[in-house]
Write an enzyme that holds these catalytic residues in place. Structure first.
Site: not given
Ligand SMILES: CCCCCCCC/C=C\CCCCCCCCCCC/C=C/C(=O)SCCNC(=O)CCNC(=O)[C@H](O)C(C)(C)COP(=O)(O)OP(=O)(O)OC[C@H]1O[C@@H](n2cnc3c(N)ncnc32)[C@H](O)[C@@H]1OP(=O)(O)O
Ligand SMILES: Cc1cc2nc3c(=O)[nH]c(=O)nc-3n(C[C@H](O)[C@H](O)[C@H](O)COP(=O)(O)OP(=O)(O)OC[C@H]3O[C@@H](n4cnc5c(N)ncnc54)[C@H](O)[C@@H]3O)c2cc1C
Length: 627
Positions: A136, A380
């Protein structure tokens, strides 16, 4: 009352106009609302910001980029970049997701290669799938990104790290050399946000731009780890914790306010044929659509408050080097974000649909809310991926519960007391303590059921990763059950400890019971399958819910009025406080650009030949042609 902050009629604007308008409002608000000394708007200002947040831009800058500087930067880096960012002298975003990867972070392809000779990192997107996509504020606004990239030193990969990368000139705002950046185009919502793409080719940044709180690279290329590397995922935990209040509870409260007020005004049909038309809110079917969603607002709000407190306490511990709470917090935040966004987005659509045709009009304000809430299920952390992360933790805890007494949100997994339900009347099932126990038992059984199934598969020779994949649906159900017991449990505790009037506590207790019973009745298969309720008790649970709908009906409008949204914030012809729905809808429609002229020139140009021929036929001059 500041006219500069009065909402324009956004539905009648183009996307570019909405982008510009959001920029204008945000920067105006900054000047007026926020104290210059930094990012702590307090009192009415914060309440206003939180309620008006949908019309601001730079949310990623404010809600993600700035907190990341604090989480990942050293003191020197914070001292350098925080003041610039807090005063919007630099605009940043969080650039992690790529065209080819969003969920699987270990698959990210953008590379930061250390160049020892120049003490710089060379940033590259080696192929199209490595291009950053979605962040974003990145397309046209940001001049910096907090870039998440694979660190490489002498050919060795060190995993994802955060780098501060300037992408636009601070004077001309033109992209810098090696930077290709732009807007990704129209989306389902977030019309005013310039989600962008970013292609980096041989972009060089100083060694000091690696955010080095958790690890650093010395001038000679030596890599030093400085803490729990999982803290690198910390920003996502914080945003998941924060977004529940801002992007789930608040929008759902707005949608419920609109739908309940409209349902109290809209008269349609008869209940008693001998009486007059009734407000649709008198239909039990309408109450069953709306009131559980109103209850969800409160219960999600209470649970989110508890999660925010937990994250705050955890953050204080991390400062002392204690990260022991991280696994529980990660599981809970991931599960809560997934389950409450799923419930909230579905709930917003349910109440929109309950407003009939006018709920389909943008003038209701509801499509905007519904479409925006849908995004919470993806960003997220895509919900399925988050639920599986939560389930991963639950399965581990269920194993541990066989030998240890668990604490925290999973304590019930080691509760082996008799949890059978003795409810004989529907009143018994409205008891908070009974509802909590039912949810704990269902969650415990759901987790154990999923775990047992996987264990049996592995015993029969199935590889663990295949068993996990094949039982994913059961694991997701276990995560949902865990979160539901957490939401019900924390809400019951919160309400019991709340110091408020008896009448208010009664309403909140009824809303909590309604939320819990609606969840039971929506998932009664689990509650019967796991022996939590008998079939007869399931009937009582339905009676208990219907009874609560009847009890809450008289207060429905008062309850949503308590959310205290102004008409300007709601932007809804259906939900305005005065209830003048029809006059407002007509006035709103007349403002549509389509109605600028009585005759729409373009359409008339195409229609003209047919209209003239029709006129001739009607006036006896022409013949009936076959179109
Ligand atoms: C006047 C001014 C006005 C300004 C505005 C007004 C003011 C605003 C102020 C404040 C408002 C704030 C409010 C917020 C509002 C937000 C609005 C919306 C914004 C939207 C923005 C979106 C952003 C994004 O989307 S960013 C990208 C997000 N992407 C993801 O989340 C990716 C997800 N994938 C993963 O996290 C990882 O790939 C995974 C976890 C799925 C897999 O990771 P991997 O390394 O492969 O790990 P895995 O083998 O599964 O696990 C390994 C071990 O690690 C542990 N672990 C995994 N994740 C975490 C973690 N996050 N933390 C801690 N530990 C973690 C996991 O449990 C495993 O542990 P274990 O012990 O081995 O089991
Ligand atoms: C409005 C909006 C704002 C965003 N803002 C930001 C931002 O500011 N910064 C940023 O970095 N990103 C941002 N994103 C991106 C967002 O974080 C990703 O779209 C999100 O993490 C999902 O990843 P993907 O799009 O690759 O979907 P995928 O991971 O490709 O998902 C596709 C499908 O595959 C499935 N899938 C994937 N992995 C698995 C698994 N391990 N097991 C089972 N099913 C699985 C999912 O459930 C889903 O049904 C934004 C997205 C949107 C829509």
């Amino acid at each position: 009352n500041d006219t500069s902050m009065q909402h324009r009629n956004l539905n009648h604007m183009t996307r570019e106009e909405r982008f510009s308008e959001a920029m204008r409002r945000t920067l105006y608000a900054l000047k007026v609302l926020l104290p210059r000394e930094g990012w702590t708007p307090v009192g009415p200002e914060m309440k206003y910001l939180a309620r008006a947040i949908k019309e601001f831009t730079f949310i990623i800058h404010a809600g993600v980029f700035i907190p990341c500087i604090m989480s990942y930067g050293t003191n020197e880096q914070i001292a350098k970049w925080f003041p610039l960012a807090a005063d919007f002298r630099i605009i940043g975003t969080y650039a992690q997701t790529e065209l080819g990867h969003g969920s699987f972070l270990r698959g990210l392809e953008t590379i930061a290669t250390y160049d020892r000779a120049n003490q710089e990192f060379i940033i590259n997107c080696p192929k199209i799938t490595a291009m950053k996509w979605w962040p974003g504020d990145m397309g046209k606004s940001a001049n910096h990104v907090l870039l998440m990239a694979e660190l490489v030193i002498d050919g060795k990969k060190y995993g994802m790290h955060g780098f501060m990368v300037q992408i636009r000139d601070l004077t001309t705002h033109e992209p810098l050399p090696g930077v290709t950046v732009g807007d990704i185009g129209a989306k389902l919502s977030f019309e005013s946000v310039d989600n962008g793409f970013l292609y980096l080719q041989n972009v060089r940044i100083p060694r000091e731009n690696l955010l080095s709180k958790l690890s650093e690279v010395h001038p000679d290329g030596t890599y030093i780890k400085k803490g729990n590397q999982r803290l690198m995922y910390g920003s996502m935990v914080r945003v998941r914790v924060n977004l529940i209040a801002h992007e789930i509870v608040m929008p759902l409260a707005k949608a419920c306010t609109i739908a309940v007020r409209y349902s109290a005004v809209r008269r349609q049909g008869l209940i008693n044929p001998s009486k007059e038309e009734v407000p649709v809110l008198d239909y039990v079917a309408q109450q069953h659509k709306l009131l559980p969603q109103v209850a969800t607002v409160f219960m999600a709000h209470f649970a989110a408050k508890q999660l925010v407190k937990m994250h705050h306490d955890y953050s204080l511990e991390v400062e002392k080097g204690n990260t022991s709470q991280l696994p529980e917090l990660h599981a809970l935040s991931a599960g809560m974000k997934a389950c409450l966004s799923e419930q909230g987005a579905a709930g917003a659509e349910i109440v929109r649909r309950a407003c009939g045709g006018h709920g389909y009009s943008c003038g209701s304000g509801l499509p905007f809310i519904v479409n925006r809430m849908l995004a919470t299920c993806t960003y997220e952390g895509e919900n399925t991926v988050m639920q599986l992360q939560c389930a991963r933790y639950l399965i581990k805890c269920a194993d541990q519960a066989k030998k240890d007494k668990l604490t925290g949100s999973v304590w019930y997994l080691s509760d082996f007391s008799n949890m059978s339900c003795t409810a004989q009347t529907f009143g018994d099932l409205q008891e908070p303590s009974v509802l909590v126990k039912l949810h704990e038992r269902r969650a415990k059984c759901a987790v154990q059921h999923a775990g047992k199934k996987m264990q049996n598969m592995v015993k029969n020779g199935t590889p663990a990763h295949d068993a996990w994949n094949m039982m994913a649906t059961l694991l997701i159900n276990a995560a949902r059950a865990h979160i539901m017991q957490y939401v019900v449990g924390t809400s019951v505790t919160y309400i019991s400890e709340l110091s408020c009037s008896a009448s208010l506590k009664k309403i909140l207790t009824q809303l909590c019971a309604l939320y819990a019973l609606h969840n039971i009745n929506s998932n009664c298969g689990d509650f019967v399958k796991f022996g939590c309720l008998t079939s007869a008790q399931c009937d009582l649970a339905q009676e208990a819910e219907f009874n609560l709908l009847k009890q809450l009906r008289p207060d429905a409008v008062g309850i949503v009025d308590s959310f205290d949204f102004t008409d300007d914030i709601l932007q809804s012809c259906l939900g305005a406080y005065d209830g003048n729905v029809y006059e407002r809808l007509f006035e709103w429609a007349k403002q549509a650009p389509m109605n600028k002229t009585e005759v729409h020139q373009d359409s008339y140009q195409y229609l003209q030949p047919y209209l003239h021929e029709g006129r001739d036929v009607l006036e006896g001059r022409g013949r009936n042609s076959k179109l």
